[in-house]
Design an enzyme around this catalytic site. Structure first.
Site, PDB file in Angstrom:
ATOM      1  N   CYS A 190       0.823  -1.216   0.000  1.00  0.00           N
ATOM      2  CA  CYS A 190       0.000   0.000   0.000  1.00  0.00           C
ATOM      3  C   CYS A 190       0.851   1.257   0.000  1.00  0.00           C
ATOM      4  CB  CYS A 190      -0.932  -0.006   1.209  1.00  0.00           C
ATOM      5  SG  CYS A 190      -2.283  -1.193   1.071  1.00  0.00           S
ATOM      6  N   CYS A 332      33.871  14.553  12.957  1.00  0.00           N
ATOM      7  CA  CYS A 332      32.887  15.625  13.117  1.00  0.00           C
ATOM      8  C   CYS A 332      32.870  16.006  14.596  1.00  0.00           C
ATOM      9  CB  CYS A 332      31.509  15.190  12.626  1.00  0.00           C
ATOM     10  SG  CYS A 332      30.810  13.816  13.572  1.00  0.00           S
TER      11      CYS A 332
END
Length: 375
Positions: A190, A332
Site C-alpha cells: 500500500c 565531526c
C-alpha cells in the site's frame, strides 16, 4: 449472573440484535462466549475491531507490534493525531474499552512468527487476518490449519479489496486459492501502490461480519468463496474456488520469509574507528594520513584539529579529493556524521581505507586538549 448472561444495561445496548429474527438472545450469548484474535490493528484491523467490540465478542486479542504514524491516519480511523508514535495495540485497547466495557481486550505487542504462532492462536476461536504481507498470511493460514481454527482473510490494494473465509470446518484454505506466493517484489504494498482511505473500512467491516456469522452460525460464510469489491464501480464479484486438499501438505510451520522469497538483509560490515589517542600518536609521529573534517564552516571556526575541511553536504561532489592510497580519518563533532560519511563512501564508492574518529571533537577536547571549546 454468569459471565455469558446480561444485565439490564447490556440488554439495552444489544437490543437491536435481540430483535433480529434467528439471532435473538442465543446469538448474543454466543458472541459473548466467543474469543477472536485480530492480527493487525491497521487499516483492516481498525474497522474489524470496532464492530467486533461493539457486538460484544467476549474476548479479543489485538496483535500488532507497530506504532501509529502520520500516514496511517488517512484510513486507520481508530487513531488520532495525538496517537502518533504510540503503540497501535495499546491505543486500540484504550479506545475500544471506551466503546464497550463488557469486552475483554488484550494488547499483544509482538511479531508473530513460526516460533510463537501456535501458542498465540491456540486460545482463540476465530482468527481475523488484517495483515499486509504474504509471509504472515501463509503463516496464519498454516497455523490455523494445524490448530483447526477458521481464518477470515482480508486484503486491500488501491481501489480493490478481497474477503474470504478459510479452513471453516476443514474446508478450503488460503493455499487452495493461492498455492504459491507471487515473486518477491512483484506486488507493490500500500505504501508503494496507494490505497483509497475508505476501502479498508468496507473490507474490515465485512471481515467482522464473517466472524459474527461464523460464531452465531447464521447465514452462509464466505467459505470456498472469494469476494472482490471494486470501490470505483461498486461492482462485486464472487469467485468459487475448490478445496484442493492443500492442507495435506501442511505438516508444520516453516520459514515463511524463505518460502516467499524474502531475503534477510545482510549485516553491515563493522565500521573501522580510531580513538583520539591513536590520532594524536599519528600526528606526533608525523605519519602520512589524510584527516577530513565534515562539520559546517561555523563549527570549524569555533574549534578544529587541522586537516582538510569538506562539509558533509559536499562529500558526494568531492569524492575525488579523498585518498584511496593511504589511511583516511574522518571526523565531526561527536562521531555521528563522520560515521555516516564513512558508511556512505564505503557502500557507494568502495573505499577500504576509511576510519571514523571515535567521539569526534568532543572526545579530543575531553582527552587530549581540555582548553578546546566543546561548543
Amino acid at each position: 449472573m454468569s459471565q455469558f448472561e446480561f444485565g439490564a444495561k447490556e440488554l439495552e445496548r444489544y437490543s437491536r440484535h435481540l430483535v433480529l429474527p434467528a439471532f435473538g438472545l442465543e446469538g448474543q450469548k454466543k458472541l459473548k462466549a466467543a474469543s477472536v484474535l485480530v492480527v493487525g490493528a491497521g487499516g483492516l484491523g481498525c474497522p474489524a475491531l470496532q464492530y467486533l467490540v461493539a457486538a460484544v465478542i467476549g474476548r479479543i486479542g489485538i496483535l500488532d507490534f507497530d506504532v501509529v504514524s502520520e500516514s496511517n491516519l488517512q484510513r486507520q480511523v481508530l487513531y488520532g493525531t495525538e496517537d502518533i508514535g504510540k503503540s497501535k495495540a495499546q491505543q486500540a485497547v484504550k479506545k475500544l474499552s471506551q466503546l464497550n466495557p463488557y469486552t475483554s481486550l488484550s494488547a499483544l505487542e509482538t511479531k508473530i512468527d513460526s516460533g510463537n504462532a501456535l501458542e498465540i492462536i491456540s486460545p482463540y476461536d476465530v482468527v481475523v487476518d488484517c495483515t499486509d504481507n504474504f509471509q504472515t498470511r501463509y503463516l496464519l493460514n498454516d497455523a490455523c490449519v494445524l490448530l483447526d481454527k477458521p481464518l477470515i482473510y482480508g486484503s486491500i490494494f488501491r481501489y480493490e479489496g478481497q474477503v474470504a473465509v478459510f479452513n471453516l470446518k476443514r474446508a478450503a484454505n488460503y493455499r487452495d486459492l493461492y498455492p504459491a506466493p507471487p515473486a518477491a517484489g512483484s506486488v507493490p504494498n500500500c505504501e508503494e501502490g496507494g490505497v483509497l482511505g475508505v476501502l479498508p473500512g468496507v473490507i474490515g467491516s465485512l471481515q467482522a461480519n464473517e466472524a459474527i456469522k461464523i460464531i452465531t452460525d447464521l447465514g452462509e460464510p464466505l467459505s470456498g468463496k472469494l469476494l472482490i469489491v471494486d470501490m470505483l464501480s461498486l461492482e462485486t464479484r464472487l469467485i468459487n474456488f475448490p478445496n484442493q486438499n492443500q492442507r495435506n501438505s501442511i505438516k508444520k510451520l516453516i520459514d515463511y520469509d524463505a518460502f516467499c522469497g524474502i531475503q534477510q538483509p545482510k549485516p553491515e560490515p563493522e565500521m573501522k574507528e580510531i580513538t583520539v589517542e591513536e590520532l594524536k600518536r599519528l600526528k606526533d609521529e608525523g605519519k602520512d594520513f589524510q584527516l577530513i573534517d565534515v562539520r559546517e564552516m561555523y563549527e570549524v571556526e569555533i574549534c578544529h584539529i587541522d586537516g582538510e575541511h569538506i562539509p558533509l553536504g559536499e562529500i558526494p561532489h568531492s569524492v575525488d579529493r579523498i585518498s584511496k592510497d593511504k589511511q583516511v580519518i574522518i571526523h565531526c563533532r561527536s562521531g555521528s556524521r563522520s560515521g555516516n560519511t564513512v558508511k556512505w563512501l564505503e557502500k557507494n564508492h568502495q573505499f577500504e581505507n576509511l576510519y571514523n574518529l571515535k567521539g569526534g571533537i568532543l572526545a579530543w577536547a575531553d582527552q587530549i586538549d581540555p582548553t578546546m571549546s566543546k561548543y
